[in-house]
Design a protein around this motif. Structure first.
Motif, PDB file in Angstrom:
ATOM      1  N   LYS A  87      15.317  14.787 -26.484  1.00  0.00           N
ATOM      2  CA  LYS A  87      16.579  14.095 -26.759  1.00  0.00           C
ATOM      3  C   LYS A  87      16.345  12.725 -27.393  1.00  0.00           C
ATOM      4  CE  LYS A  87      20.300  15.144 -25.628  1.00  0.00           C
ATOM      5  NZ  LYS A  87      21.386  15.817 -26.397  1.00  0.00           N
ATOM      6  N   ILE A  88      15.287  12.030 -26.994  1.00  0.00           N
ATOM      7  CA  ILE A  88      14.995  10.723 -27.599  1.00  0.00           C
ATOM      8  C   ILE A  88      14.824  10.868 -29.104  1.00  0.00           C
ATOM      9  CG2 ILE A  88      13.321   8.828 -27.740  1.00  0.00           C
ATOM     10  CD1 ILE A  88      12.674   9.386 -24.776  1.00  0.00           C
ATOM     11  N   VAL A  89      14.160  11.918 -29.525  1.00  0.00           N
ATOM     12  CA  VAL A  89      13.861  12.124 -30.943  1.00  0.00           C
ATOM     13  C   VAL A  89      15.063  12.675 -31.706  1.00  0.00           C
ATOM     14  CG1 VAL A  89      12.421  13.424 -32.579  1.00  0.00           C
ATOM     15  CG2 VAL A  89      11.408  12.441 -30.506  1.00  0.00           C
ATOM     16  N   ASN A  90      15.854  13.533 -31.079  1.00  0.00           N
ATOM     17  CA  ASN A  90      16.854  14.304 -31.823  1.00  0.00           C
ATOM     18  C   ASN A  90      18.302  13.870 -31.615  1.00  0.00           C
ATOM     19  OD1 ASN A  90      15.305  16.730 -33.149  1.00  0.00           O
ATOM     20  ND2 ASN A  90      14.435  16.488 -31.100  1.00  0.00           N
ATOM     21  N   GLU A  91      18.578  13.033 -30.627  1.00  0.00           N
ATOM     22  CA  GLU A  91      19.949  12.568 -30.407  1.00  0.00           C
ATOM     23  C   GLU A  91      20.331  11.555 -31.481  1.00  0.00           C
ATOM     24  OE1 GLU A  91      23.516  12.065 -29.539  1.00  0.00           O
ATOM     25  OE2 GLU A  91      22.459  13.394 -28.140  1.00  0.00           O
ATOM     26  N   GLU A  92      21.425  11.811 -32.210  1.00  0.00           N
ATOM     27  CA  GLU A  92      21.827  10.934 -33.315  1.00  0.00           C
ATOM     28  C   GLU A  92      22.257   9.553 -32.834  1.00  0.00           C
ATOM     29  OE1 GLU A  92      24.752  12.703 -35.778  1.00  0.00           O
ATOM     30  OE2 GLU A  92      23.512  14.427 -36.343  1.00  0.00           O
ATOM     31  N   ASP A  93      22.996   9.500 -31.757  1.00  0.00           N
ATOM     32  CA  ASP A  93      23.496   8.234 -31.213  1.00  0.00           C
ATOM     33  C   ASP A  93      22.342   7.522 -30.498  1.00  0.00           C
ATOM     34  OD1 ASP A  93      24.669   6.204 -29.687  1.00  0.00           O
ATOM     35  OD2 ASP A  93      26.486   7.354 -29.312  1.00  0.00           O
ATOM     36  N   LEU A  94      21.879   6.410 -31.062  1.00  0.00           N
ATOM     37  CA  LEU A  94      20.710   5.719 -30.509  1.00  0.00           C
ATOM     38  C   LEU A  94      20.947   5.228 -29.081  1.00  0.00           C
ATOM     39  CD1 LEU A  94      19.495   3.619 -33.571  1.00  0.00           C
ATOM     40  CD2 LEU A  94      18.513   5.734 -32.680  1.00  0.00           C
ATOM     41  N   PHE A  95      22.155   4.746 -28.801  1.00  0.00           N
ATOM     42  CA  PHE A  95      22.440   4.230 -27.463  1.00  0.00           C
ATOM     43  C   PHE A  95      22.508   5.365 -26.445  1.00  0.00           C
ATOM     44  CE2 PHE A  95      23.911   1.009 -30.379  1.00  0.00           C
ATOM     45  CZ  PHE A  95      23.424  -0.148 -29.810  1.00  0.00           C
ATOM     46  N   PHE A  96      22.980   6.511 -26.883  1.00  0.00           N
ATOM     47  CA  PHE A  96      22.991   7.688 -26.016  1.00  0.00           C
ATOM     48  C   PHE A  96      21.561   8.179 -25.803  1.00  0.00           C
ATOM     49  CE2 PHE A  96      24.083  12.155 -24.929  1.00  0.00           C
ATOM     50  CZ  PHE A  96      24.981  11.894 -23.914  1.00  0.00           C
ATOM     51  N   ALA A  97      20.746   8.133 -26.870  1.00  0.00           N
ATOM     52  CA  ALA A  97      19.349   8.564 -26.778  1.00  0.00           C
ATOM     53  C   ALA A  97      18.554   7.673 -25.831  1.00  0.00           C
ATOM     54  CB  ALA A  97      18.711   8.557 -28.164  1.00  0.00           C
ATOM     55  N   ALA A  98      18.888   6.376 -25.802  1.00  0.00           N
ATOM     56  CA  ALA A  98      18.108   5.422 -25.007  1.00  0.00           C
ATOM     57  C   ALA A  98      18.151   5.726 -23.517  1.00  0.00           C
ATOM     58  CB  ALA A  98      18.610   4.006 -25.267  1.00  0.00           C
ATOM     59  N   GLN A  99      19.232   6.345 -23.048  1.00  0.00           N
ATOM     60  CA  GLN A  99      19.321   6.638 -21.612  1.00  0.00           C
ATOM     61  C   GLN A  99      18.315   7.707 -21.184  1.00  0.00           C
ATOM     62  OE1 GLN A  99      22.687   8.764 -20.089  1.00  0.00           O
ATOM     63  NE2 GLN A  99      23.055   9.821 -22.028  1.00  0.00           N
ATOM     64  N   PHE A 100      17.731   8.423 -22.164  1.00  0.00           N
ATOM     65  CA  PHE A 100      16.774   9.484 -21.833  1.00  0.00           C
ATOM     66  C   PHE A 100      15.331   8.980 -21.764  1.00  0.00           C
ATOM     67  CE2 PHE A 100      20.324  11.741 -23.925  1.00  0.00           C
ATOM     68  CZ  PHE A 100      20.687  12.559 -22.862  1.00  0.00           C
ATOM     69  N   VAL A 101      15.115   7.702 -22.082  1.00  0.00           N
ATOM     70  CA  VAL A 101      13.750   7.164 -21.993  1.00  0.00           C
ATOM     71  C   VAL A 101      13.310   7.210 -20.529  1.00  0.00           C
ATOM     72  CG1 VAL A 101      12.266   5.161 -22.349  1.00  0.00           C
ATOM     73  CG2 VAL A 101      14.106   5.663 -23.987  1.00  0.00           C
ATOM     74  N   PRO A 102      12.206   7.894 -20.226  1.00  0.00           N
ATOM     75  CA  PRO A 102      11.782   8.027 -18.828  1.00  0.00           C
ATOM     76  C   PRO A 102      11.114   6.757 -18.311  1.00  0.00           C
ATOM     77  CG  PRO A 102      10.210   9.122 -20.259  1.00  0.00           C
ATOM     78  CD  PRO A 102      11.321   8.628 -21.147  1.00  0.00           C
ATOM     79  N   GLY A 103      10.869   6.726 -17.017  1.00  0.00           N
ATOM     80  CA  GLY A 103      10.143   5.613 -16.424  1.00  0.00           C
ATOM     81  C   GLY A 103       8.673   5.635 -16.821  1.00  0.00           C
ATOM     82  N   ARG A 104       7.956   4.584 -16.445  1.00  0.00           N
ATOM     83  CA  ARG A 104       6.552   4.440 -16.859  1.00  0.00           C
ATOM     84  C   ARG A 104       5.696   5.617 -16.401  1.00  0.00           C
ATOM     85  NH1 ARG A 104       7.786  -1.111 -16.125  1.00  0.00           N
ATOM     86  NH2 ARG A 104       7.154  -2.390 -17.934  1.00  0.00           N
ATOM     87  N   HIS A 105       5.853   6.028 -15.160  1.00  0.00           N
ATOM     88  CA  HIS A 105       5.014   7.111 -14.631  1.00  0.00           C
ATOM     89  C   HIS A 105       5.243   8.408 -15.408  1.00  0.00           C
ATOM     90  CE1 HIS A 105       2.760   9.536 -11.779  1.00  0.00           C
ATOM     91  NE2 HIS A 105       3.811  10.342 -11.672  1.00  0.00           N
ATOM     92  N   SER A 106       6.505   8.744 -15.638  1.00  0.00           N
ATOM     93  CA  SER A 106       6.816   9.984 -16.358  1.00  0.00           C
ATOM     94  C   SER A 106       6.358   9.905 -17.811  1.00  0.00           C
ATOM     95  CB  SER A 106       8.322  10.263 -16.293  1.00  0.00           C
ATOM     96  OG  SER A 106       8.726  10.514 -14.965  1.00  0.00           O
ATOM     97  N   PHE A 107       6.548   8.730 -18.432  1.00  0.00           N
ATOM     98  CA  PHE A 107       6.092   8.596 -19.818  1.00  0.00           C
ATOM     99  C   PHE A 107       4.567   8.698 -19.882  1.00  0.00           C
ATOM    100  CE2 PHE A 107       5.237   6.568 -23.910  1.00  0.00           C
ATOM    101  CZ  PHE A 107       6.241   7.122 -24.694  1.00  0.00           C
ATOM    102  N   GLY A 108       3.895   8.190 -18.854  1.00  0.00           N
ATOM    103  CA  GLY A 108       2.437   8.308 -18.793  1.00  0.00           C
ATOM    104  C   GLY A 108       1.985   9.753 -18.737  1.00  0.00           C
ATOM    105  N   ARG A 109       2.740  10.600 -18.036  1.00  0.00           N
ATOM    106  CA  ARG A 109       2.400  12.027 -17.984  1.00  0.00           C
ATOM    107  C   ARG A 109       2.548  12.671 -19.357  1.00  0.00           C
ATOM    108  NH1 ARG A 109       5.640  15.131 -15.167  1.00  0.00           N
ATOM    109  NH2 ARG A 109       7.196  13.620 -14.448  1.00  0.00           N
TER     110      ARG A 109
END
Length: 408
Positions: A56-78
């Motif tokens: 969703k971060i890559v494909n959601e057109e609405d940037l502000f809507f996409a931003a809510q899908f950014v995971p936390g540090r631990h999940s992004f690390g995985r």
């Protein structure tokens, strides 16, 4: 205020574009093609939720809507670890880590915590604004139901503007109901209803003088004007008390808690010859309002206009809801735009007759409407119904219905 909002939007836009670019490069470097959320978690061996978020971060057109899908540090690390195991170059992974750290930095700058950040993102989102408002209003309903100790499923406010024996005037009747009232804790007393209303440009307080059910004058401080057929059995234990803000009110006393003691209360009142068919000079619109104090899941404002009144209506009504935190209601002309609840509310013309009024939210409503018309000796086919519905309305607030006047 406007400059801080602009900075927030600029920071989010820049950061999400950088993060999106970094993640997209990584995904394009994977040995297998990724075209869906399913592909993300299948190729990288991630859980479905994390794979869906990265997609969703890559494909959601609405940037502000996409931003809510950014995971936390631990999940992004995985995610980074899985991509590394697939042979993605270290430089690309470092770019993504830097980009996501920038995002965490703007959380600290603009909100201080992720929950507040997501709320701000959704408020700025084109696609997520309404979704966020619906979610937060629902959360508010449950919070207020707990704090106030009482809730109801549906609030009904139905107004009838009909022909009068007084030339050039209309009679006005009102049916008010709260359905499936539930006490959530013992010792709760609550104002359910009032026999007064406000009219005219100055919003003067007036009182209904008759009950719909008996069609006779009565002292509304001594007798609650129940439509008994549509109330729960036994009748709700309401008593008249004096309110500083609005004259007499009907108060529900203490009682049992929970669904085994649900209450339906419906009242019906009428005043004769109080509303002019031809609007006064200086009037520019028809305005009807309903105030909300009780946490409810549904609000229905039904307006039955007689055909003689319809001729003075533009037929393109609007509605808005205003917070009552700084005000005790009043005519819309004297309210401030700062109080507006950001909601998209649109009244609908439903039709004529009693059958068009059906709604599953009000028990036996079609039958109730028919009884009201019979008691008032009005022909329902001569009336047009406009309905305004709101899910999980904010309390305390006032809902305003407005339609421009047409002068013939």
């Amino acid at each position: 205020m406007s400059s801080s909002i602009t900075r927030f939007q600029e920071d989010v836009t820049r950061t999400i574009l950088e993060l999106r670019k970094a993640i997209k490069i990584i995904i394009n470097c994977l040995p297998e093609k990724v075209e869906s959320p399913h592909d993300v978690y299948q190729v990288l061996g991630l859980d479905k939720k994390l794979g869906w978020r990265m997609y969703k971060i890559v494909n959601e057109e609405d940037l502000f809507f996409a931003a809510q899908f950014v995971p936390g540090r631990h999940s992004f690390g995985r995610f980074i670890k899985s991509c590394k195991s697939k042979g993605v170059a270290k430089g690309y992974l470092q770019n993504a880590v830097r980009a996501v750290e920038y995002f965490y930095e703007i959380i600290d700058i603009h909100s201080g915590d992720r929950h507040s950040m997501d709320m701000m993102l959704m408020a700025s989102s084109r696609d997520g604004r309404d979704q966020a408002m619906n979610t937060l209003r629902k959360q508010s309903y449950y919070a207020q139901s707990h704090l106030l100790g009482l809730q109801a499923e549906t609030q009904l406010d139905a107004w009838f503007f009909g022909p009068s024996a007084e030339t050039g005037m209309l009679d006005v009747a009102e049916v008010k109901g709260l359905f499936a009232i539930r006490r959530n804790r013992p010792g709760v007393k609550w104002v359910i209803d009032t026999p007064c209303f406000f009219a005219g440009k100055t919003h003067e307080e007036q009182f209904f003088t008759e009950t719909i059910e008996s069609g006779s004058h009565c002292n509304l401080m001594e007798r609650v004007p129940f439509l008994e057929k549509y109330c729960s059995d036994p009748l709700p234990a309401l008593k008249a008390v004096t309110s500083q803000n609005c004259g007499p009110v009907y108060e529900l006393g203490d009682g049992p808690v929970g669904n085994t003691s649900l209450i339906d209360t419906v009242t019906g009142t009428v005043s004769r010859g109080i509303f002019p068919v031809s609007p006064d000079e200086g009037e520019t619109c028809h305005e009807v309002s309903v105030r909300l104090y009780t946490p409810v899941q549904n609000l229905i404002l039904d307006l039955f206009f007689h055909e003689t009144m319809v001729d003075t209506m533009a037929g393109n009504p609007s509605a808005k809801m205003l917070f009552d935190y700084y005000s005790h209601g009043g005519a819309l002309a004297y309210r401030s735009d700062r109080d507006i609840v950001p909601m998209n509310i649109k009244p609908l013309m439903i039709g004529s007759g009693t059958g068009c009024g059906y709604t599953p939210l009000v028990p036996c409503y079609t039958e109730m409407i028919a009884d009201v018309f019979r008691s008032l000796r009005w022909d329902p086919d001569e009336f047009v119904l406009y309905r305004t519905s709101v899910g999980f309305p904010v309390v305390p607030s006032t809902l305003y219905y407005v339609d421009k006047l047409v002068r013939n």
